[in-house]
Design an enzyme around this catalytic site. Structure first.
Site, PDB file in Angstrom:
ATOM      1  N   LYS A 110       3.185 -34.805   7.689  1.00 12.48           N
ATOM      2  CA  LYS A 110       4.366 -34.196   8.497  1.00 12.48           C
ATOM      3  C   LYS A 110       3.833 -33.587   9.767  1.00 12.48           C
ATOM      4  O   LYS A 110       2.830 -32.798   9.756  1.00 12.48           O
ATOM      5  CB  LYS A 110       5.161 -33.260   7.817  1.00 12.48           C
ATOM      6  CG  LYS A 110       6.296 -32.823   8.129  1.00 12.48           C
ATOM      7  CD  LYS A 110       7.180 -31.991   7.394  1.00 12.48           C
ATOM      8  CE  LYS A 110       8.280 -31.111   8.150  1.00 12.48           C
ATOM      9  NZ  LYS A 110       8.944 -29.979   7.456  1.00 12.48           N
ATOM     10  N   ARG A 173       2.927 -33.561   2.419  1.00 14.78           N
ATOM     11  CA  ARG A 173       3.844 -32.998   1.606  1.00 14.78           C
ATOM     12  C   ARG A 173       3.888 -34.183   0.367  1.00 14.78           C
ATOM     13  O   ARG A 173       3.744 -35.270   0.834  1.00 14.78           O
ATOM     14  CB  ARG A 173       5.277 -32.975   2.341  1.00 14.78           C
ATOM     15  CG  ARG A 173       6.497 -32.499   1.583  1.00 14.78           C
ATOM     16  CD  ARG A 173       7.503 -31.957   2.551  1.00 14.78           C
ATOM     17  NE  ARG A 173       8.197 -32.878   3.121  1.00 14.78           N
ATOM     18  CZ  ARG A 173       9.206 -32.945   4.049  1.00 14.78           C
ATOM     19  NH1 ARG A 173       9.528 -31.557   4.124  1.00 14.78           N
ATOM     20  NH2 ARG A 173       9.488 -33.982   4.674  1.00 14.78           N
ATOM     21  N   ASP A 251      20.693 -34.274   5.356  1.00 17.28           N
ATOM     22  CA  ASP A 251      19.479 -34.803   5.635  1.00 17.28           C
ATOM     23  C   ASP A 251      18.354 -34.151   4.920  1.00 17.28           C
ATOM     24  O   ASP A 251      17.405 -34.551   4.781  1.00 17.28           O
ATOM     25  CB  ASP A 251      19.435 -35.492   6.924  1.00 17.28           C
ATOM     26  CG  ASP A 251      19.391 -34.162   7.785  1.00 17.28           C
ATOM     27  OD1 ASP A 251      20.494 -33.635   7.644  1.00 17.28           O
ATOM     28  OD2 ASP A 251      18.363 -33.875   8.476  1.00 17.28           O
ATOM     29  N   ASN A 252      18.770 -32.631   4.503  1.00 15.79           N
ATOM     30  CA  ASN A 252      17.850 -31.930   3.790  1.00 15.79           C
ATOM     31  C   ASN A 252      17.962 -31.624   2.321  1.00 15.79           C
ATOM     32  O   ASN A 252      17.441 -30.694   1.739  1.00 15.79           O
ATOM     33  CB  ASN A 252      17.560 -30.618   4.697  1.00 15.79           C
ATOM     34  CG  ASN A 252      16.886 -30.857   6.056  1.00 15.79           C
ATOM     35  OD1 ASN A 252      16.216 -31.856   6.225  1.00 15.79           O
ATOM     36  ND2 ASN A 252      17.581 -30.146   7.033  1.00 15.79           N
TER      37      ASN A 252
HETATM   38  P1  AMP Z   1      14.580 -31.346  10.433  1.00 13.96           P
HETATM   39  O1  AMP Z   1      14.850 -30.110  11.426  1.00 13.96           O
HETATM   40  O2  AMP Z   1      13.215 -31.361   9.907  1.00 13.96           O
HETATM   41  O3  AMP Z   1      15.658 -31.419   9.393  1.00 13.96           O
HETATM   42  O4  AMP Z   1      14.828 -32.682  11.407  1.00 13.96           O
HETATM   43  C1  AMP Z   1      15.770 -33.195  11.864  1.00 13.96           C
HETATM   44  C2  AMP Z   1      15.552 -34.696  12.532  1.00 13.96           C
HETATM   45  O5  AMP Z   1      15.080 -34.348  13.980  1.00 13.96           O
HETATM   46  C3  AMP Z   1      14.832 -35.528  11.610  1.00 13.96           C
HETATM   47  O6  AMP Z   1      15.408 -36.655  11.960  1.00 13.96           O
HETATM   48  C4  AMP Z   1      13.473 -35.056  12.259  1.00 13.96           C
HETATM   49  O7  AMP Z   1      12.672 -36.384  11.970  1.00 13.96           O
HETATM   50  C5  AMP Z   1      13.735 -35.103  13.754  1.00 13.96           C
HETATM   51  N1  AMP Z   1      12.825 -34.192  14.277  1.00 13.96           N
HETATM   52  C6  AMP Z   1      12.334 -32.796  14.019  1.00 13.96           C
HETATM   53  N2  AMP Z   1      11.301 -32.494  14.963  1.00 13.96           N
HETATM   54  C7  AMP Z   1      10.955 -33.444  15.414  1.00 13.96           C
HETATM   55  C8  AMP Z   1       9.863 -33.731  16.375  1.00 13.96           C
HETATM   56  N3  AMP Z   1       8.996 -33.022  16.854  1.00 13.96           N
HETATM   57  N4  AMP Z   1       9.649 -35.056  16.718  1.00 13.96           N
HETATM   58  C9  AMP Z   1      10.505 -35.942  16.591  1.00 13.96           C
HETATM   59  N5  AMP Z   1      11.501 -35.979  15.716  1.00 13.96           N
HETATM   60  C10 AMP Z   1      11.443 -34.682  14.960  1.00 13.96           C
HETATM   61 MG    MG Z   2      14.647 -32.163   7.762  1.00 11.03          MG
END
Ligand code: AMP
Ligand code: MG
Length: 493
Positions: A110, A173, A251-252
């Site tokens: 990650k 992870r 998605d989480n």
């Molecule tokens: P999360 O906040 O981890 O649940 O992410 C939500 C979405 O945003 C997922 O599709 C992640 O892959 C994308 N995402 C989060 N951070 C980044 C990043 N730094 N670059 C590209 N995609 C991201």
């Molecule tokens: Mg996520």
């Protein structure tokens, strides 16, 4: 050093994922490695290649033999709004390994750079969120909560541009799988019933093998039921620890029933169901007290993806799914009551127990008492009423409701057999003394950003034994003083 990879997810059709390559980190440095987990996964630690080579592997600069990195496709409801395509934008799956217990486990990097799903993002992760996830996910595991795990963390030696320039890092992870409610939603949104059917079979084989014995036509509904039961139990565990996930988007929400995504999570200190840490959760959608309801909502979104597989008659499918979803509150309530009975040291099951538990929480609220310490000190009160004053002293506000509650609790305890010391011991094995308090986590992050990892190591060691009193480390058990409080968390994307 790595165990052999099995490429199970990438044996699914190509529309389930996209090939991805990690970017090279300039100067990878190993900042944490989880030996116990590595052993559990079947790593050959006798063949440890040295920290430098390990850092290159865990940064993604070199791929372990047999790994085939992919970014997984998924969709999701974020804060209630559907996004048809999210996907791994800053993570990639190296593949699965079979652990010593014979279970398949995902190994994911990650923060190792962009993928086709990154859209505008850079695919990178700042050091802070990597350390938070490392500490909190491992703490959750030690606290007995199903969770993704942290195998390694490396700093990349490269800056990550956010509001300001931050040091970058990569987390390795480990998960039972990274399949989410959002994975199902991705295909449902595309009307891809064939993919959904494949996903159901994949998930049953991997996480719910007992369902494979059911006739194929019954499996989708049975899967919904089984996932929901795990999720109800999971949220009950969170509630029992004061854990606030902070970003319970679909998605989480992992299909395996593990806690997934530690972005803005934090533990509540003074008990208040309205507690929110995440800076982006401005409406308090994911407040502590809303978590059970939100999980039910997420299960309803999951159910919708399965309707087409449940029954040829859409009306009947809806009826069946609705009956399952409507059972969530009672399933959750039962799981929660089990958690609370353990926490309060109650044996057996009395109808009054729920009210006794609720009233204890109300008393904490009136007193402004620290959630974690209150349960911990209640164990001392189980051993002897000489400890009552110390418990009452946790209430900076009105201690009277708690004072009035204690005799009711003692009356209830009389009904159980068993000696007071034994009960106190059991309570101490379920009510932790140490949790990853947010101000401690923040302190670790601030120091690490200045290249001082001593606070990280210290906190990591404390959290490895959350139920045991550790001499000289009393400060880690205490809530933040007013000037230490950190009441906001950031996802760090
Ligand atoms: P999360 O906040 O981890 O649940 O992410 C939500 C979405 O945003 C997922 O599709 C992640 O892959 C994308 N995402 C989060 N951070 C980044 C990043 N730094 N670059 C590209 N995609 C991201
Ligand atoms: Mg996520």
């Amino acid at each position: 050093m790595f165990p052999e990879f099995t490429l199970r997810y990438s044996s699914l059709p190509e529309r389930f994922y996209a090939p991805a390559e990690p970017d090279s980190a300039h100067q990878p440095r190993l900042i944490a490695f989880n030996r116990a987990l590595a052993e559990e996964l079947g790593f050959d630690l006798a063949a440890w290649p040295g920290d430098e080579e390990a850092a290159a592997l865990f940064a993604g600069n070199r791929l372990p033999p047999g790994a085939q990195p992919i970014a997984q496709a998924y969709a999701g409801h974020q804060f209630g709004n559907f996004v048809p395509q999210l996907g791994d934008g800053r993570a990639l799956l190296l593949g699965e390994v079979t652990d010593r217990a014979g279970r398949l486990r995902d190994i994911q990097l990650k923060g190792s750079g962009s993928t086709v799903f990154s859209r505008g993002g850079d695919g990178r992760a700042p050091l802070g969120p990597v350390l938070r996830e490392y500490l909190v996910s491992e703490a959750m595991h030690r606290l007995g909560v199903p969770s993704t795990r942290a195998l390694a963390a490396v700093s990349t030696g490269q800056g990550v541009v956010r509001e300001r320039l931050l040091p970058g890092a990569v987390l390795t992870r480990v998960a039972a799988s990274h399949i989410r409610v959002g994975t199902f939603e991705y295909f449902a949104a595309r009307g891809d019933q064939e993919a959904l059917a494949l996903l159901v079979e994949h998930v049953i084989a991997r996480h719910y093998p007992e369902l494979a014995e059911r006739p194929a036509s019954e499996r989708p509904l049975a899967l919904l039921e089984a996932v929901q039961r795990r999720q109800a139990a999971l949220v009950a565990r969170w509630m029992g620890l004061g854990f606030i996930h902070g970003v319970m988007n679909t998605d989480n929400t992992a299909i395996s029933g593990e806690t997934l995504d530690y972005g803005p999570c934090a533990f509540m200190e003074a008990y208040d169901p309205a507690t929110v840490f995440s800076a982006i959760d401005q409406q308090g959608r994911y407040a502590y007290g809303n978590q059970p309801q939100i999980m039910q909502w997420n299960m309803a979104r999951f159910a919708e993806t399965l309707l087409g597989l449940m029954d040829e008659d859409p009306q009947r499918a809806i009826e069946q799914a609705t009956a399952v979803i409507e059972a969530f509150p009672s399933q959750y309530r039962e799981a929660w009551l089990g958690v609370m009975r353990d926490k309060l040291g109650l044996g057996g099951g009395w109808v009054e127990d729920a009210a006794l538990a609720e009233d204890f929480l109300q008393a904490l609220r009136a007193g402004g008492a620290d959630f974690t310490l209150s349960f911990r000190l209640l164990a001392d009160c189980a051993a002897s009423s000489a400890a009552d004053e110390a418990l009452l002293a946790l209430c900076p506000q009105d201690a009277e409701p708690l004072r009035a509650w204690l005799p009711r609790w003692r009356e209830r305890l009389v009904a159980d057999a068993g000696d007071p010391e034994g009960r106190a011991g059991r309570m101490r094995r379920t009510n932790p003394l140490y949790i990853p308090r947010n101000h401690q986590v923040e302190r670790v992050i601030q120091a690490a950003q200045k290249d001082d990892y001593a606070p990280f190591e210290a906190l990591r060691a404390v959290l490895a034994a959350p139920f045991e009193e550790q001499a000289g480390l009393e400060a880690y058990a205490l809530p933040a003083r007013a000037e230490e409080q950190v009441v906001r968390t950031f996802c760090g994307t």
